[in-house]
Design a protein around this motif. Structure first.
Motif, short mmCIF file in Angstrom:
data_model
loop_
_atom_site.label_atom_id
_atom_site.label_comp_id
_atom_site.label_asym_id
_atom_site.label_seq_id
_atom_site.Cartn_x
_atom_site.Cartn_y
_atom_site.Cartn_z
N ALA A 3 0.91 -1.21 -0.01
CA ALA A 3 0.31 -0.08 -0.14
C ALA A 3 0.87 1.38 -0.19
CB ALA A 3 -0.84 0.03 1.25
N LEU A 4 0.49 2.11 -0.77
CA LEU A 4 1.15 3.68 -0.78
C LEU A 4 0.22 4.52 -0.13
CD1 LEU A 4 3.37 5.31 -1.60
CD2 LEU A 4 2.36 5.58 -4.05
N ASN A 5 0.38 5.20 0.97
CA ASN A 5 -0.46 6.27 1.54
C ASN A 5 -0.04 7.76 1.01
OD1 ASN A 5 -1.81 4.34 3.40
ND2 ASN A 5 0.00 4.47 4.66
N ILE A 6 -1.11 8.29 0.52
CA ILE A 6 -1.06 9.59 0.41
C ILE A 6 -2.26 10.48 1.05
CG2 ILE A 6 -0.96 11.33 -1.70
CD1 ILE A 6 0.01 9.01 -3.26
N VAL A 7 -1.54 11.57 1.79
CA VAL A 7 -2.62 12.20 2.43
C VAL A 7 -2.60 13.60 2.11
CG1 VAL A 7 -3.65 12.99 4.83
CG2 VAL A 7 -2.57 10.61 4.46
N VAL A 8 -3.90 14.14 1.73
CA VAL A 8 -3.81 15.64 1.31
C VAL A 8 -4.79 16.25 2.20
CG1 VAL A 8 -4.58 16.91 -0.78
CG2 VAL A 8 -3.45 14.73 -1.06
N LEU A 9 -4.67 17.60 2.41
CA LEU A 9 -5.38 18.40 3.38
C LEU A 9 -6.05 19.13 2.41
CD1 LEU A 9 -6.20 19.70 5.86
CD2 LEU A 9 -4.27 21.61 5.80
N ARG A 42 5.38 1.01 -9.38
CA ARG A 42 5.11 2.43 -9.49
C ARG A 42 5.89 3.52 -9.16
NH1 ARG A 42 0.49 5.10 -6.22
NH2 ARG A 42 0.20 7.00 -7.38
N ILE A 43 6.07 4.39 -9.88
CA ILE A 43 6.82 5.63 -9.68
C ILE A 43 5.87 6.53 -8.86
CG2 ILE A 43 8.04 7.53 -10.69
CD1 ILE A 43 8.48 6.11 -13.22
N SER A 44 6.47 6.74 -7.71
CA SER A 44 5.65 7.30 -6.65
C SER A 44 5.66 8.82 -6.79
CB SER A 44 6.12 6.87 -5.22
OG SER A 44 7.45 7.18 -5.01
N GLU A 45 6.42 9.34 -7.66
CA GLU A 45 6.60 10.77 -7.83
C GLU A 45 5.07 11.57 -8.18
OE1 GLU A 45 9.39 10.58 -10.62
OE2 GLU A 45 10.77 10.06 -9.12
N LYS A 46 4.29 10.84 -8.74
CA LYS A 46 3.07 11.29 -9.28
C LYS A 46 2.12 10.97 -8.15
CE LYS A 46 2.73 12.22 -14.23
NZ LYS A 46 2.19 11.93 -15.42
N GLU A 103 7.86 1.94 -13.93
CA GLU A 103 9.40 1.53 -14.07
C GLU A 103 9.61 0.22 -14.06
OE1 GLU A 103 11.82 3.99 -11.85
OE2 GLU A 103 11.19 3.10 -9.97
N LEU A 104 10.55 -0.38 -15.02
CA LEU A 104 10.73 -2.16 -14.73
C LEU A 104 11.79 -2.17 -13.56
CD1 LEU A 104 12.09 -3.17 -18.11
CD2 LEU A 104 10.30 -4.10 -16.87
N LEU A 105 11.34 -3.10 -12.63
CA LEU A 105 12.26 -3.58 -11.46
C LEU A 105 13.42 -4.30 -11.82
CD1 LEU A 105 9.39 -4.93 -9.31
CD2 LEU A 105 10.82 -2.70 -8.86
N GLY A 106 14.41 -3.88 -11.18
CA GLY A 106 15.86 -4.58 -11.55
C GLY A 106 16.35 -4.68 -12.90
#
Length: 144
Positions: A3-9, A42-46, A103-106
């Motif tokens: 899981a990737l958490n992203i919280v926005v106010l 997943r590239i997490s920058e976005k 992006e590709l892993l390894g």
């Protein structure tokens, strides 16, 4: 499951109250497949942001999306497997997955890969931490 958490106010203007109030929106993205054989990450920058249209109407819920990651790292052939509530949430979940970069892993060789992910949309008005806790509980519920 990862899981990737992203919280926005979110600051919303509520006409009935005549003032702004703090709303905490979180989108939790969870892989619904084993991590062992994944070729793409997943590239997490976005960040996956909570759609303001959903926050204004206090829509929360979850969507399960299946799709292919192409050899170029793009999400294709997207399909809503389930969504609660379906109509308002599915549209935004599809848009969010379509915008994700991969992006590709390894040292893997680029090839298409099937994926299924779950997006949980949670709102709270107490704090970021309380909204995270609420979303962690929501992800354990059935999304059908």
């Amino acid at each position: 499951m990862k899981a990737l958490n992203i919280v926005v106010l979110l600051m919303l203007f509520i006409p009935q109250l005549g003032n702004a109030r703090s709303i905490y929106g979180e989108v939790l993205v969870t892989n619904l497949q084993g991590q062992d054989s994944m070729l793409w990450s997943r590239i997490s920058e976005k960040q996956t942001l909570y759609p303001i249209e959903l926050a204004r109407t206090s829509v929360t819920g979850c969507s399960v999306i299946s799709f292919d990651i192409s050899e170029e790292g793009r999400a294709e052939n997207l399909k809503v497997e389930s969504s609660v509530p379906k109509k308002p949430l599915a549209k935004f979940a599809l848009k969010a997955v379509k915008r994700m970069d991969w992006e590709l892993l390894g040292e893997n060789t680029a090839r298409a890969e099937k994926r299924i992910i779950r997006l949980d949309y949670c709102l709270g008005d107490i704090s970021t931490e309380a909204t995270k806790e609420q979303c962690a509980k929501q992800v354990l519920l059935n999304c059908a």
